[in-house]
Write a protein that holds these residues in place. Structure first.
Motif, PDB file in Angstrom:
ATOM      1  N   GLY A  28     -43.480-114.877   5.343  1.00 32.16           N
ATOM      2  CA  GLY A  28     -42.650-115.256   4.210  1.00 32.16           C
ATOM      3  C   GLY A  28     -41.301-115.810   4.603  1.00 32.16           C
ATOM      4  O   GLY A  28     -40.913-116.872   4.157  1.00 32.16           O
ATOM      5  N   CYS A  29     -40.544-115.077   5.418  1.00 31.32           N
ATOM      6  CA  CYS A  29     -39.249-115.581   5.874  1.00 31.32           C
ATOM      7  C   CYS A  29     -38.912-114.967   7.231  1.00 31.32           C
ATOM      8  O   CYS A  29     -39.567-114.035   7.680  1.00 31.32           O
ATOM      9  N   ALA A  30     -37.867-115.491   7.845  1.00 25.12           N
ATOM     10  CA  ALA A  30     -37.533-115.122   9.223  1.00 25.12           C
ATOM     11  C   ALA A  30     -37.186-113.643   9.407  1.00 25.12           C
ATOM     12  O   ALA A  30     -37.372-113.095  10.480  1.00 25.12           O
ATOM     13  N   VAL A  31     -36.684-112.989   8.382  1.00 27.77           N
ATOM     14  CA  VAL A  31     -36.307-111.583   8.543  1.00 27.77           C
ATOM     15  C   VAL A  31     -37.462-110.618   8.261  1.00 27.77           C
ATOM     16  O   VAL A  31     -37.298-109.420   8.361  1.00 27.77           O
ATOM     17  N   ASP A  32     -38.630-111.152   7.938  1.00 26.09           N
ATOM     18  CA  ASP A  32     -39.805-110.321   7.660  1.00 26.09           C
ATOM     19  C   ASP A  32     -40.837-110.406   8.773  1.00 26.09           C
ATOM     20  O   ASP A  32     -42.032-110.336   8.523  1.00 26.09           O
ATOM     21  N   GLY A  33     -40.407-110.520  10.004  1.00 25.05           N
ATOM     22  CA  GLY A  33     -41.317-110.675  11.128  1.00 25.05           C
ATOM     23  C   GLY A  33     -41.899-109.360  11.617  1.00 25.05           C
ATOM     24  O   GLY A  33     -41.525-108.275  11.174  1.00 25.05           O
ATOM     25  N   VAL A  34     -42.815-109.489  12.556  1.00 26.51           N
ATOM     26  CA  VAL A  34     -43.503-108.360  13.166  1.00 26.51           C
ATOM     27  C   VAL A  34     -43.435-108.537  14.677  1.00 26.51           C
ATOM     28  O   VAL A  34     -43.672-109.626  15.189  1.00 26.51           O
ATOM     29  N   THR A  35     -43.133-107.455  15.390  1.00 22.15           N
ATOM     30  CA  THR A  35     -43.098-107.539  16.843  1.00 22.15           C
ATOM     31  C   THR A  35     -44.515-107.410  17.402  1.00 22.15           C
ATOM     32  O   THR A  35     -45.306-106.586  16.944  1.00 22.15           O
TER      33      THR A  35
END
Length: 109
Positions: free
Chosen positions: A34-41
């Motif tokens: 969705g957006c850059a701050v909703d990432g997964v490592t």
């Protein structure tokens, strides 16, 4: 930045990458989130590094990260492996960044 890799994580990484060449990369994956701050490592084994990747020396091996994405990681982290969850875990003293982290093997030589 400091990253410690536990003995159980080292053993599992070695098992999964046995006989494969490449670089171990700790990636902050935002694709489909969705957006850059909703990432997964995610841990990736890649055949080539990207221009913006930086090397982080650990107690076990060098891990690479995208310099622009280091803001999403803590200063001290530990990569562990949970037999119960059958997955890697990325933890810091303050939080669990990913309790079910995968090791993705991209095309390697």
């Amino acid at each position: 930045m400091e990253i410690i890799i536990t003995e159980s994580a080292t053993e599992k990484i070695n098992d999964k990458t046995k006989g494969l060449d490449g670089y171990l990369k700790l990636k902050y994956d935002i694709e489909g989130c969705g957006c850059a701050v909703d990432g997964v490592t995610v841990l990736w084994l890649v055949s080539e590094l990207d221009a913006g990747d930086i090397a982080i020396e650990t107690n076990d091996r060098t891990i690479y990260m995208e310099k622009a994405k280091t803001v999403f990681f803590d200063e001290q982290m530990k990569i562990d492996f949970s037999e119960t969850a059958n997955s890697f875990q990325l933890k810091s003293p303050n939080q669990i960044l990913n309790g079910r982290m995968n090791l993705v093997i991209t095309e390697t030589d």
